[in-house]
Design an enzyme around this catalytic site. Structure first.
Site, PDB file in Angstrom:
ATOM      1  N   THR A   1      14.185  28.890  10.085  1.00 56.70           N
ATOM      2  CA  THR A   1      15.624  28.634  10.233  1.00 56.70           C
ATOM      3  C   THR A   1      15.949  27.203   9.816  1.00 56.70           C
ATOM      4  O   THR A   1      16.919  26.942   9.100  1.00 56.70           O
ATOM      5  CB  THR A   1      16.061  28.867  11.686  1.00 56.70           C
ATOM      6  OG1 THR A   1      15.737  30.201  12.082  1.00 56.70           O
ATOM      7  CG2 THR A   1      17.557  28.657  11.849  1.00 56.70           C
TER       8      THR A   1
ATOM      9  N   GLN B   1      18.547  34.885   9.834  1.00 55.38           N
ATOM     10  CA  GLN B   1      18.972  33.498   9.982  1.00 55.38           C
ATOM     11  C   GLN B   1      19.026  32.848   8.605  1.00 55.38           C
ATOM     12  O   GLN B   1      18.029  32.872   7.872  1.00 55.38           O
ATOM     13  CB  GLN B   1      18.008  32.732  10.884  1.00 55.38           C
ATOM     14  CG  GLN B   1      17.840  33.340  12.269  1.00 55.38           C
ATOM     15  CD  GLN B   1      16.636  34.235  12.392  1.00 55.38           C
ATOM     16  OE1 GLN B   1      16.408  35.090  11.531  1.00 55.38           O
ATOM     17  NE2 GLN B   1      15.852  34.052  13.435  1.00 55.38           N
TER      18      GLN B   1
ATOM     19  N   GLN C   1      24.691  34.870   9.641  1.00 57.59           N
ATOM     20  CA  GLN C   1      23.963  34.505  10.861  1.00 57.59           C
ATOM     21  C   GLN C   1      23.484  33.056  10.764  1.00 57.59           C
ATOM     22  O   GLN C   1      22.880  32.654   9.768  1.00 57.59           O
ATOM     23  CB  GLN C   1      22.765  35.433  11.068  1.00 57.59           C
ATOM     24  CG  GLN C   1      22.000  35.164  12.359  1.00 57.59           C
ATOM     25  CD  GLN C   1      20.946  36.219  12.654  1.00 57.59           C
ATOM     26  OE1 GLN C   1      20.948  37.293  12.059  1.00 57.59           O
ATOM     27  NE2 GLN C   1      20.056  35.930  13.573  1.00 57.59           N
ATOM     28  N   ASP C   2      23.744  32.276  11.821  1.00 51.59           N
ATOM     29  CA  ASP C   2      23.300  30.866  11.890  1.00 51.59           C
ATOM     30  C   ASP C   2      23.903  30.009  10.772  1.00 51.59           C
ATOM     31  O   ASP C   2      23.224  29.186  10.161  1.00 51.59           O
ATOM     32  CB  ASP C   2      21.771  30.777  11.835  1.00 51.59           C
ATOM     33  CG  ASP C   2      21.109  31.296  13.093  1.00 51.59           C
ATOM     34  OD1 ASP C   2      21.827  31.794  13.977  1.00 51.59           O
ATOM     35  OD2 ASP C   2      19.884  31.209  13.200  1.00 51.59           O
TER      36      ASP C   2
ATOM     37  N   ASP D   1      25.714  34.157  16.164  1.00 51.34           N
ATOM     38  CA  ASP D   1      25.311  32.795  16.543  1.00 51.34           C
ATOM     39  C   ASP D   1      25.650  31.794  15.444  1.00 51.34           C
ATOM     40  O   ASP D   1      24.855  30.911  15.113  1.00 51.34           O
ATOM     41  CB  ASP D   1      23.802  32.741  16.838  1.00 51.34           C
ATOM     42  CG  ASP D   1      23.378  33.711  17.918  1.00 51.34           C
ATOM     43  OD1 ASP D   1      24.232  34.143  18.707  1.00 51.34           O
ATOM     44  OD2 ASP D   1      22.176  34.038  17.977  1.00 51.34           O
TER      45      ASP D   1
ATOM     46  N   ARG E   1      26.761  32.965  23.568  1.00 51.35           N
ATOM     47  CA  ARG E   1      25.695  33.476  24.430  1.00 51.35           C
ATOM     48  C   ARG E   1      24.656  32.369  24.618  1.00 51.35           C
ATOM     49  O   ARG E   1      24.502  31.479  23.778  1.00 51.35           O
ATOM     50  CB  ARG E   1      25.055  34.734  23.843  1.00 51.35           C
ATOM     51  CG  ARG E   1      24.397  34.578  22.484  1.00 51.35           C
ATOM     52  CD  ARG E   1      23.727  35.870  22.050  1.00 51.35           C
ATOM     53  NE  ARG E   1      23.075  35.751  20.755  1.00 51.35           N
ATOM     54  CZ  ARG E   1      22.194  36.634  20.280  1.00 51.35           C
ATOM     55  NH1 ARG E   1      21.852  37.684  21.015  1.00 51.35           N
ATOM     56  NH2 ARG E   1      21.651  36.464  19.090  1.00 51.35           N
TER      57      ARG E   1
ATOM     58  N   TRP F   1      21.552  30.666  24.315  1.00 47.89           N
ATOM     59  CA  TRP F   1      20.303  30.640  23.553  1.00 47.89           C
ATOM     60  C   TRP F   1      19.200  29.946  24.347  1.00 47.89           C
ATOM     61  O   TRP F   1      18.027  30.343  24.293  1.00 47.89           O
ATOM     62  CB  TRP F   1      20.553  29.929  22.225  1.00 47.89           C
ATOM     63  CG  TRP F   1      19.364  29.756  21.348  1.00 47.89           C
ATOM     64  CD1 TRP F   1      18.286  30.591  21.237  1.00 47.89           C
ATOM     65  CD2 TRP F   1      19.125  28.685  20.436  1.00 47.89           C
ATOM     66  NE1 TRP F   1      17.392  30.099  20.304  1.00 47.89           N
ATOM     67  CE2 TRP F   1      17.889  28.928  19.802  1.00 47.89           C
ATOM     68  CE3 TRP F   1      19.850  27.540  20.087  1.00 47.89           C
ATOM     69  CZ2 TRP F   1      17.355  28.064  18.851  1.00 47.89           C
ATOM     70  CZ3 TRP F   1      19.324  26.693  19.137  1.00 47.89           C
ATOM     71  CH2 TRP F   1      18.084  26.949  18.529  1.00 47.89           C
TER      72      TRP F   1
END
Length: 532
Positions: free
Chosen positions: A297, A326, A348-349, A370, A438, A440
């Site tokens: 990531t 990610q 994502q990310d 996220d 959320r 992490w």
């Protein structure tokens, strides 16, 4: 099988940290002796990790005893720095043990991250500026701890064993840094409110920002009309300019309109850099790396920056990999970094607010899962946050904040912004659930203040990460939000979730206080509201 070796670019990054290691042999010793001082064992007993403290500070030969908490902090910090510098050297020798490409990629990340931790601890020990505060220490210590957590996560991303770095993990550096955070915390949270609030806009400063683009040091243009055709060429020149001068000063790179397919890193050595584009959707930096395609990531980012004082204006940062893995568009570990009128696009990310103090103003941020994540102390103000269409069966989650220690001064604050669906989500908005965030990590902290929230947000507001994990230790709060998605009657009932009605209770999350914005944002010329 031949042993893998780092590429020349990787070695360049690694060598930028190595000069710091020589400092370990020249640090002054502390003179702390007095017959009335409490023994180190007593001080260690009051830390979150007394075992690690006693092991390194008290045995087998006790050091001279600290007379107060300040000297104990300096002693503990000194030992932590010494061990981290030793760990970086040890980590470098472990690279030859990498037997696969995933192991090599994760190891390279670790070497960079541990090297950056040496930098953060060193400047906490040797802060040259008279304006230095305990909040600076807490920021740099928080970044140090996040670096170590990210090192481990890289191996997990790629399904590689951490056995290669086990010798370094045995140093217990995370516990030692956590102790430093706890010792420094009382000073870091004692601030003079008179110095933290500021007017929202400074005309003179804004003119200064606007003038920067007319006096660039380097111009990037794909048609050959500038100094360079690639942004990397300009970054290399800026790095050389910074290393060849002692006067400092801001370096400005103007990037003309065009699509620049480059993966770029601004190293810690390149501080006070401004990059000015021709506007969102005009100057575009794009890439497509992802965990699914073999990157961690951390290393998937299209653009990453670690040089302090970075400013970006009128630029699009993009990762085109798509939903399902990610894939970071922008990663910032730059202290006192500012992003103004930028677009940050991915799935994502998308945006990794990695570490340090950051400010985003009038930016557009697109993503699915996220898509604003990390462990910086960050405020996003007057931004547009767009939820995109995720993979079938997935939900959208705007934030995943990564605070692992209750004494880290980190969190995500979203203020006076708009949360709404991207065009591609409109057709399926009735079948996709979207959430504000959320947890992490154990002490995840996210606050929404005076935003306009579309009905795409599920009535519960927030989503568990893994069962009951962190629901009692997180800190999530909402205050003064409007729009159909801001209705509070159906919100989660977690112990760590708060509905706040009094402005005084959220003032600590303002730009003026949470990131001490008055001290550094005015000089950038970017408009901001210091208050809630």
């Amino acid at each position: 099988m031949p042993r893998p070796t780092p590429s020349s670019s990787t070695m360049h990054l690694i060598r930028s940290f190595l000069p710091l290691l020589t400092l370990i042999f020249s640090l002054p010793s502390l003179s702390l002796s007095s017959p009335d001082f409490k023994p180190v064992e007593w001080w260690c007993h009051n830390t979150p990790h007394p075992g690690a403290c006693r092991y390194y500070l008290a045995y087998p030969k006790p050091p001279e005893q600290p007379k107060d908490e300040d000297q104990f902090f300096k002693l503990h910090l000194q030992v932590t720095y010494d061990l981290t510098a030793r760990a970086v050297s040890h980590l470098g020798s472990l690279g030859r043990r990498c037997g696969t490409k995933p192991e090599k990629k994760a190891w390279v990340d670790c070497w960079k991250l541990y090297g950056n931790t040496v930098l953060q601890l060193n400047r906490t020990l040797h802060h040259p500026k008279s304006t230095f505060t305990a909040l600076d220490s807490q920021t740099w210590l928080s970044a140090s701890l996040t670096n170590l957590e990210t090192c481990r996560k890289g191996f997990s991303d790629l399904g590689a064993s951490t056995e290669i770095i086990h010798p370094v993990m045995h140093y217990n550096l995370s516990d030692l840094i956590s102790n430093c955070l706890a010792i420094n915390q009382p000073n870091a949270t004692t601030k003079s409110t008179a110095t933290l609030d500021a007017p929202s806009f400074t005309t003179t400063a804004n003119r200064k920002l606007l003038q920067l683009s007319s006096r660039p040091n380097f111009i990037v243009a794909q048609d050959g009309s500038g100094n360079f055709r690639t942004i990397q060429g300009a970054l290399d020149a800026a790095t050389a300019l910074r290393s060849s001068t002692t006067s400092g000063g801001r370096i400005v790179i103007q990037v003309k309109a065009g699509v620049y397919n480059e993966h770029l890193q601004v190293l810690s050595s390149l501080s006070d850099l401004t990059m000015v584009g021709d506007g969102k959707g005009k100057t575009i930096i794009t890439g497509s790396r992802s965990v699914a395609s073999g990157f961690t990531t951390f290393s998937s980012a299209t653009f990453s920056v670690f040089g302090d004082g970075f400013i970006a204006r009128d630029i699009t940062f993009r990762n085109t990999f798509g939903p399902g893995s990610q894939a970071v568009a922008l990663l910032s570990g730059s202290d006192r970094s500012v992003f103004y009128r930028c677009s940050i696009e991915g799935y994502q990310d998308t945006l990794c607010v990695f570490t340090q103090r950051q400010f985003y103003r009038e930016c557009d941020i697109y993503g699915t899962v996220d898509f604003i994540f990390g462990n910086a102390a960050v405020v996003l103000q007057n931004c547009n946050i767009f939820a995109r269409r995720p993979r079938q069966g997935e939900a959208n989650v705007i934030t995943a904040q990564g605070r692992t220690d209750p004494n880290q001064n980190t969190g995500i604050v979203i203020h006076s912004s708009t949360i709404s669906p991207a065009a591609e989500l409109l057709a399926v908005r009735g079948t996709v659930s979207s959430y504000l965030g959320r947890p992490w990590q154990q002490y995840s902290r996210t606050v929404y203040l005076r935003n306009s929230i579309d009905s795409i947000i599920d009535p519960a507001g927030w989503l568990p990460f893994n069962g009951n994990f962190a629901l009692n230790t997180l800190y999530y709060a909402e205050f003064g939000n409007t729009g159909p998605g801001s209705t509070l009657s159906g919100r989660v009932r977690w112990l760590g979730y708060h509905v706040i009605s009094r402005p005084a209770l959220v003032r600590q999350f303002s730009v003026g206080r949470f990131i001490a914005g008055r001290q550094w944002i005015p000089s950038t010329g970017v408009p901001f509201n210091a208050l809630i």
